[in-house]
Design an enzyme around this catalytic site. Structure first.
Site, PDB file in Angstrom:
ATOM      1  N   ASP A 221       0.829  -1.192   0.000  1.00  0.00           N
ATOM      2  CA  ASP A 221       0.000   0.000   0.000  1.00  0.00           C
ATOM      3  C   ASP A 221       0.873   1.256   0.000  1.00  0.00           C
ATOM      4  O   ASP A 221       1.874   1.336   0.715  1.00  0.00           O
ATOM      5  CB  ASP A 221      -0.878  -0.023   1.257  1.00  0.00           C
ATOM      6  N   GLU A 296       1.574  -0.585  -5.107  1.00  0.00           N
ATOM      7  CA  GLU A 296       0.577   0.443  -5.360  1.00  0.00           C
ATOM      8  C   GLU A 296       1.352   1.761  -5.374  1.00  0.00           C
ATOM      9  O   GLU A 296       1.613   2.356  -4.335  1.00  0.00           O
ATOM     10  CB  GLU A 296      -0.501   0.485  -4.278  1.00  0.00           C
TER      11      GLU A 296
END
Length: 577
Positions: A221, A296
């Protein structure tokens, strides 16, 4: 029609290329996939019970959004303990059972990792609050003195991605104001200091903890956010995930400026260290046993994005340029070309994605006017998408995407054609974006509404209870799994056919050859294996039907042909070889 002018663009790979170079990976958002205990919230036993569905669908791996111990201020992206399961979702035994069942079904498991920040309830942050400025405990986070004679101004002018200031000031037990701490997201998500060796050591241990339990990789993330620019300089643009990616902040032809909180060069050292950890779990170098890292990283230009997937760093990075691309043939041609070119420079596979848990679902997004900036959520009072148009374009976009070489991602429910819940009542919203933006951005709840499994059941079969954590729209009933299984032409059966054909023809490792024999409103290419077997893909984004090559054999189409011609907003695969 005339013989098309073609030119190769991306070379084919071997049929035995590592699994992650061509995998189709399905994202499960645990809160919204399947509720096993009837409390209205999805959980790990619920996921395990529905894994046969994914095996039948034909995916190669499943990616699970966070399930760690968390106060759930940001739906689990505020982690209080990286080595345990939140009771909301189950136990570590449940996680082990899920991983074992997935592997038995031939599905690999990728788990989310959230390294940019922790929860404010993490034991480290609580220890930092209990110590004085300058302590080793505070050095694990981004604490700073305020500006001004009394320190009453934040250390810089950064804003949170969720809206509002990116700094919060502490108060002592006696109410005395103290230092400020950085949180690029919610105030309950303090940013870690990745210059601190203890932070790096902790996450190396977390990687090993989950690798030892059998996971096949990590989706990282906010992978571009761990390192901040020296001196934390002011930033005068909006703090979006891309910094100044919004059109109003960009002069024509210019690349966006690089924000001091994103994509700093120091992040790459971290991922080189992580890659070595993962390589240690496959000492024999068996491609079938590779564990992977997926970034990401909302990074522009694409050349900087692929720096994350150099051979000694991550294996994949999400291709947000493709997700953000307008429904125009020229734009699609360009983003596919740029993506493949950039990935080829570093020997990495490109990835393709149309929806995820952070954006308006593409079945709704593509029903908006072409060229409109993607909204951060759609709700009551907003311009509503054209559902029929959005669905037609979504099917066409998916048929195009799943023919492209590389790895593809599917977000839960997109195979059913689920739209966003664009009429979700504001009073039930839980995304912190809604409150922190002062009710100007509705956020991501609309794409996170629970899955419909059985049309005639409460919560459409999401669980045995009578309610779900977010209400489902009525349109989910006719789109439920049991209403689409075995129904020719349904969205679910289209996906099943696409994935089976993609695997049969090895399109994920294919050569891409552009076909320039059509007009400017058509995207056309061939994807073939090293023996020349594959498909000829033609997507018509124009207003008029397109004639297909004489004698062409149709493999599949996103919508019915009309008089042998390809209608508007339709993609077809024709047989090659």
């Amino acid at each position: 029609m005339t013989t098309p002018a073609t030119h190769p663009h991306h070379p084919a790979e071997s049929h035995d290329a590592p699994w992650w170079r061509h995998a189709v990976i399905y994202q499960v958002y645990p809160r919204s996939w399947a509720d096993g205990n009837g409390d209205g919230i999805g959980d790990l036993p619920g996921i395990t019970s529905r894994l046969p569905y994914l095996a039948d669908l034909g995916v190669d791996a499943v990616w699970l959004s966070p399930f760690y111990v968390s106060p759930m201020n940001d739906a689990g992206y505020d982690v209080a303990d990286y080595r345990d399961i939140d009771p909301l979702f189950g136990t570590l035994d449940d996680a082990d059972a899920l991983i074992a069942q997935a592997h038995e079904l031939g599905i690999r498991v990728i788990v989310d990792l959230v390294p940019n920040h922790t929860s404010s309830q993490h034991e480290w942050f609580q220890a930092a609050l209990a110590t004085a400025p300058g302590s080793p405990e505070r050095d694990r986070y981004m604490f700073a003195e305020g500006k001004g004679a009394d320190g009453s101004q934040p250390p810089n002018n950064w804003q949170s991605v969720f809206g509002g200031p990116a700094w919060t000031r502490l108060e002592g037990a006696d109410g005395t104001p103290g230092q400020w701490y950085l949180h690029l997201f919610d105030s309950t998500q303090p940013d870690l200091n990745w210059e601190n060796p203890q932070v790096r050591e902790m996450f190396t241990d977390v990687l090993a903890f989950w690798l030892d339990r059998g996971v096949d990789g990590f989706r990282v993330d906010v992978a571009h956010g761990l390192i901040k620019a020296d001196g934390l300089p002011d930033w005068h643009e909006r703090t979006g995930m891309l910094g100044s990616h919004e059109e109003e902040h960009r002069t024509e032809g210019a690349q966006p400026a690089r924000a001091p909180m994103w994509d700093q060069d120091g992040v790459h050292e971290i991922y080189r260290e992580w890659r070595q950890v993962l390589e240690g779990y496959n000492p024999e170098g068996d491609p079938a046993k590779d564990r992977i890292l997926v970034a990401e990283a909302w990074v522009e230009p694409v050349e900087r994005a692929v720096a994350y997937v150099r051979p000694d760093e991550m294996h994949q990075a999400f291709n947000f340029g493709f997700l953000e691309c307008a429904w125009r043939a020229e734009d699609l041609h360009q983003v596919v070309t740029d993506s493949l070119d950039a990935a080829d420079l570093v020997g990495a596979p490109s990835t393709w994605v149309l929806s995820n848990h952070d954006v308006v679902r593409h079945a709704s997004r593509l029903g908006l006017e072409v060229g409109v900036t993607r909204p951060n959520g759609i709700g009551v009072g907003d311009v509503q998408p054209n559902n029929a148009l959005g669905m037609r374009r979504a099917r066409a976009a998916t048929v195009l995407m799943l023919a492209l070489p590389g790895s593809a991602y599917i977000y839960q429910g997109e195979e059913l054609g689920l739209p966003d819940h664009t009429a979700l009542p504001d009073e039930v919203r839980q995304d912190p974006t809604w409150e922190r933006s002062g009710h100007t951005e509705r956020g991501r709840d609309g794409c996170r509404v629970p899955m419909p499994w059985e049309a005639g059941q409460p919560t459409y079969g999401f669980g045995p209870g009578h309610q779900s954590w977010l209400p489902q729209p009525e349109i989910y009933g006719p789109l439920a799994v049991d209403r689409q299984q075995g129904v020719a032409g349904s969205s679910l059966e289209l996906y099943r056919t696409l994935l089976a054909t993609r695997r049969e023809l090895d399109l994920g490792v294919g050569e891409l050859v552009w076909d320039d024999g059509f007009g400017p409103d058509v995207v056309a290419f061939r994807t073939t294996d090293q023996a020349g077997v594959g498909v000829h893909v033609i997507a018509n984004l124009g207003a008029e039907p397109v004639a297909l090559p004489t004698g062409a054999e149709v493999v599949l189409s996103s919508a019915a042909l009309v008089g042998g011609e390809l209608p508007t907003d339709t993609t077809v695969w024709l047989r090659v070889g």
